[in-house]
Design an enzyme around this catalytic site. Structure first.
Site, PDB file in Angstrom:
ATOM      1  N   SER A  41       0.836  -1.205   0.000  1.00 46.98           N
ATOM      2  CA  SER A  41       0.000   0.000   0.000  1.00 46.98           C
ATOM      3  C   SER A  41       0.874   1.259   0.000  1.00 46.98           C
ATOM      4  O   SER A  41       1.649   1.457  -0.919  1.00 46.98           O
ATOM      5  CB  SER A  41      -0.962  -0.058   1.189  1.00 46.98           C
ATOM      6  OG  SER A  41      -2.024   0.840   1.036  1.00 46.98           O
ATOM      7  N   ASP A 128      -9.421  -6.803  -3.201  1.00 43.09           N
ATOM      8  CA  ASP A 128      -8.906  -5.544  -2.654  1.00 43.09           C
ATOM      9  C   ASP A 128      -9.751  -4.390  -3.156  1.00 43.09           C
ATOM     10  O   ASP A 128      -9.720  -4.046  -4.341  1.00 43.09           O
ATOM     11  CB  ASP A 128      -7.450  -5.351  -3.076  1.00 43.09           C
ATOM     12  CG  ASP A 128      -6.778  -4.174  -2.384  1.00 43.09           C
ATOM     13  OD1 ASP A 128      -7.485  -3.285  -1.865  1.00 43.09           O
ATOM     14  OD2 ASP A 128      -5.541  -4.136  -2.382  1.00 43.09           O
ATOM     15  N   HIS A 162      -7.042  -6.467   0.906  1.00 42.39           N
ATOM     16  CA  HIS A 162      -5.953  -5.484   0.981  1.00 42.39           C
ATOM     17  C   HIS A 162      -5.081  -5.813   2.191  1.00 42.39           C
ATOM     18  O   HIS A 162      -5.360  -5.403   3.318  1.00 42.39           O
ATOM     19  CB  HIS A 162      -6.542  -4.078   1.104  1.00 42.39           C
ATOM     20  CG  HIS A 162      -5.513  -2.986   1.044  1.00 42.39           C
ATOM     21  ND1 HIS A 162      -4.957  -2.563  -0.130  1.00 42.39           N
ATOM     22  CD2 HIS A 162      -4.945  -2.232   2.025  1.00 42.39           C
ATOM     23  CE1 HIS A 162      -4.105  -1.589   0.110  1.00 42.39           C
ATOM     24  NE2 HIS A 162      -4.068  -1.381   1.420  1.00 42.39           N
TER      25      HIS A 162
END
Length: 333
Positions: A41, A128, A162
């Site tokens: 991320s 995600d 995620h």
């Protein structure tokens, strides 16, 4: 426990010896002619920025759930409207390429031609919805222009949320909750490192090395002001004994620093298991949250400009701080 740490004791946690900040690292015999980086991320954005800034130095990058270089264009509103869970306009990668050409001419990034021989591993989970597929697709498209086909691998067919997927650590694979590790029966660390490093010995089941706390303000120097006071370095036993070792830098995601999840990420991503058997020292630099300027309430790495206009190139404070840390660990400066 804090009292014992202050007295200088070491604690065995999840198979790792955690060495207090007051205990100096052993003098390491590090080969930093080439290093590798990875991140999830915001850490994925930072791994990409560090790679582009130092492509002559960084030979490989593993990036999970991140978007193209300079996606946010130094603007938090663009970051939120374009680079996370929605894409309001088509990506203008040619405009970003023009900026990169300017940076190269100004000496703010290494020659982009270096990227041709880099190894890059990208991952985006099908479940995600925090960083959606078109964002990571744009990063893949960007790297396709720079890398040879064999050097670029994109994994986008797995039912992952995620997080950083692991063999058996973290929450359910379809969940995206702290500490953002997914129990997916998938060794993302191994898949990534096998591609960007190659020719690896098999992983160990339980790491036997030491996890050291480091003073980021000391090692990172003035550039580390936006980072936490302490970070972590995992040192395999072989490296403790003075064998020559390489360096991999692992960037955590937002809400995944030690303040938020303690040592969950640095102990349980699976990277240390591969480090142990492959003479690889792992640097886990840490961000800090800030409710004031520079505003960073989730402890993210800077991929939108909260540390200044040069955040994404080699003049950026966080990129410079991590560079300083690696050099300091190798006793270069």
């Amino acid at each position: 426990m804090k009292t014992k740490l202050a007295l200088g004791y070491a604690f065995l946690i999840s198979g790792l010896i955690v060495t207090p900040l007051s205990h100096a690292l052993p003098k390491l015999n590090l080969d930093i002619d080439k290093i590798t980086v990875s991140g999830l991320s915001s850490g994925g954005f930072m791994a990409n920025q560090f790679h582009i800034a130092h492509s002559q130095w960084v030979s490989g990058a593993g990036i999970i759930a991140a978007g193209p270089y300079y996606c946010a264009k130094n603007d938090i509103s663009v970051a939120l409207s374009q680079c996370v869970n929605k894409v309001t306009t088509a990506f203008d990668l040619e405009d970003i390429q023009s900026l990169l050409n300017e940076y190269q001419q100004q000496g703010k990034i290494d020659d982009l031609a270096n990227l041709k021989n880099s190894k890059v591993w990208l991952l985006h989970g099908k479940l995600d919805n925090r960083v959606i597929a078109p964002v990571t697709d744009a990063l893949h498209q960007q790297y396709r222009k720079w890398l040879s086909e064999d050097n670029l691998k994109f994994v986008n067919d797995k039912d992952f949320a995620h997080h950083f997927p692991t063999l058996n650590k973290g929450n359910a694979c379809d969940e995206s909750t702290a500490p953002f590790l997914g129990n997916c029966n998938y060794d993302a660390a191994g898949e990534m490192l096998s591609h960007i490093v190659g020719n690896l010995n098999p992983r160990v089941n339980t790491p036997q090395g030491s996890l050291h706390e480091i003073d980021q303000q000391d090692l990172g120097k003035d550039a580390a002001q936006s980072l936490a006071d302490k970070g972590y370095v995992y040192v395999p036993s072989s490296c403790e004994r003075g064998e020559s070792c390489t360096v991999h830098v692992s960037f955590h995601g937002c809400n995944q620093n030690a303040t938020a999840v303690e040592k969950a990420f640095v102990e349980n991503s699976g990277i240390n298991q591969w480090a142990d058997s492959n003479n690889m020292v792992i640097l886990y630099p840490q961000t800090k949250k800030s409710a004031f300027l520079p505003l960073n309430p989730q402890g993210c790495w800077d991929w939108w400009g909260y540390t200044g206009d040069d955040y994404a190139n080699n003049k950026g404070p966080q990129i410079k701080a991590v560079e300083n840390m690696v050099n300091s660990l190798a006793h270069v400066n």
